[in-house]
Scaffold this motif. Structure first.
Motif, mmCIF file in Angstrom:
data_model
loop_
_atom_site.group_PDB
_atom_site.id
_atom_site.type_symbol
_atom_site.label_atom_id
_atom_site.label_comp_id
_atom_site.label_asym_id
_atom_site.label_seq_id
_atom_site.Cartn_x
_atom_site.Cartn_y
_atom_site.Cartn_z
ATOM 1 N N GLY A 1 0.795 -1.219 0.000
ATOM 2 C CA GLY A 1 0.000 0.000 0.000
ATOM 3 C C GLY A 1 0.830 1.272 0.000
ATOM 4 O O GLY A 1 2.032 1.266 0.246
ATOM 5 N N ARG A 2 0.126 2.358 -0.285
ATOM 6 C CA ARG A 2 0.772 3.659 -0.472
ATOM 7 C C ARG A 2 1.450 4.183 0.800
ATOM 8 O O ARG A 2 2.552 4.705 0.749
ATOM 9 N N LYS A 3 0.777 4.052 1.941
ATOM 10 C CA LYS A 3 1.308 4.627 3.179
ATOM 11 C C LYS A 3 2.666 4.028 3.543
ATOM 12 O O LYS A 3 3.634 4.751 3.817
ATOM 13 N N ILE A 4 2.759 2.710 3.538
ATOM 14 C CA ILE A 4 4.021 2.037 3.868
ATOM 15 C C ILE A 4 5.083 2.371 2.823
ATOM 16 O O ILE A 4 6.235 2.661 3.164
ATOM 17 N N ALA A 5 4.687 2.379 1.551
ATOM 18 C CA ALA A 5 5.641 2.685 0.478
ATOM 19 C C ALA A 5 6.213 4.089 0.623
ATOM 20 O O ALA A 5 7.411 4.309 0.406
ATOM 21 N N ARG A 6 5.393 5.061 1.013
ATOM 22 C CA ARG A 6 5.867 6.444 1.162
ATOM 23 C C ARG A 6 6.854 6.559 2.325
ATOM 24 O O ARG A 6 7.831 7.308 2.250
ATOM 25 N N ILE A 7 6.601 5.830 3.389
ATOM 26 C CA ILE A 7 7.542 5.862 4.512
ATOM 27 C C ILE A 7 8.863 5.218 4.099
ATOM 28 O O ILE A 7 9.942 5.770 4.369
ATOM 29 N N VAL A 8 8.807 4.075 3.417
ATOM 30 C CA VAL A 8 10.031 3.418 2.930
ATOM 31 C C VAL A 8 10.770 4.347 1.974
ATOM 32 O O VAL A 8 12.000 4.480 2.043
ATOM 33 N N GLU A 9 10.038 5.025 1.102
ATOM 34 C CA GLU A 9 10.662 5.967 0.171
ATOM 35 C C GLU A 9 11.350 7.100 0.935
ATOM 36 O O GLU A 9 12.484 7.476 0.618
ATOM 37 N N GLY A 10 10.696 7.627 1.959
ATOM 38 C CA GLY A 10 11.295 8.682 2.778
ATOM 39 C C GLY A 10 12.557 8.199 3.468
ATOM 40 O O GLY A 10 13.559 8.918 3.531
#
Length: 164
Positions: free
Chosen positions: A106-115
């Motif tokens: 999902g988007r939320k986990i992916a955005r944190i990993v990206e950060g």
């Protein structure tokens, strides 16, 4: 440094026990119990880091588990952060992309990993001369999700605890 000696079976049991300790701590918390996604993140990260070892000789997956334990049990973060902590080095160290993480988690986990991937160098890295630009990136990341900074701090804390 002491020599790392475990049979493959002992090593797998050790990894599973470390993950079980993480889950037990999470289950004892007041967070909603989203065990399935945490287990999927663990299995995904374990497979992604398969065959990779830390300098100590232990399997690399022990590090993301430890970071997730710090994020969960010492900082008090929930399932989204635990998943991101388990996956925090996958994009940086393997062939997987942020898009792969988003597709699976999902988007939320992916955005944190990206950060986490964006600030892996920066003020947390070796290039202090570029500190101003990296601080700007850190502030932008923090404005999106403070969990990025908290997980990065957990990552650095585990690295410091295992320097020996």
């Amino acid at each position: 440094m002491q020599e790392y000696k475990l049979t493959p079976q002992e090593e797998d049991a050790y990894v599973e026990q470390q993950f079980r300790d993480l889950l037990d701590g999470y289950l004892a918390s007041n967070h909603r119990k989203k065990v399935e996604i945490i287990e999927r993140a663990f299995r995904f990260a374990k497979e992604a880091h398969k065959g990779v070892r830390r300098r100590s000789g232990e399997p690399y997956i022990i590090h993301p588990i430890a970071v997730a334990k710090i994020a969960s049990q010492e900082i008090g973060l929930g399932s989204t952060s635990i998943c991101a902590a388990l996956l925090h080095d996958v994009v940086e160290d393997t062939e997987y992309t942020v898009e792969d993480i988003e597709q699976h988690f999902g988007r939320k986990i992916a955005r944190i990993v990206e950060g986490l991937t964006k600030i892996s160098g920066g003020i947390f890295g070796d290039k202090a001369s570029a500190q101003a630009e990296n601080f700007r990136k850190l502030l932008l990341t923090m404005s999106e999700d403070i969990r990025v900074v908290l997980i990065k701090m957990a990552d650095r804390l585990h690295n410091m605890r295992t320097l020996g």
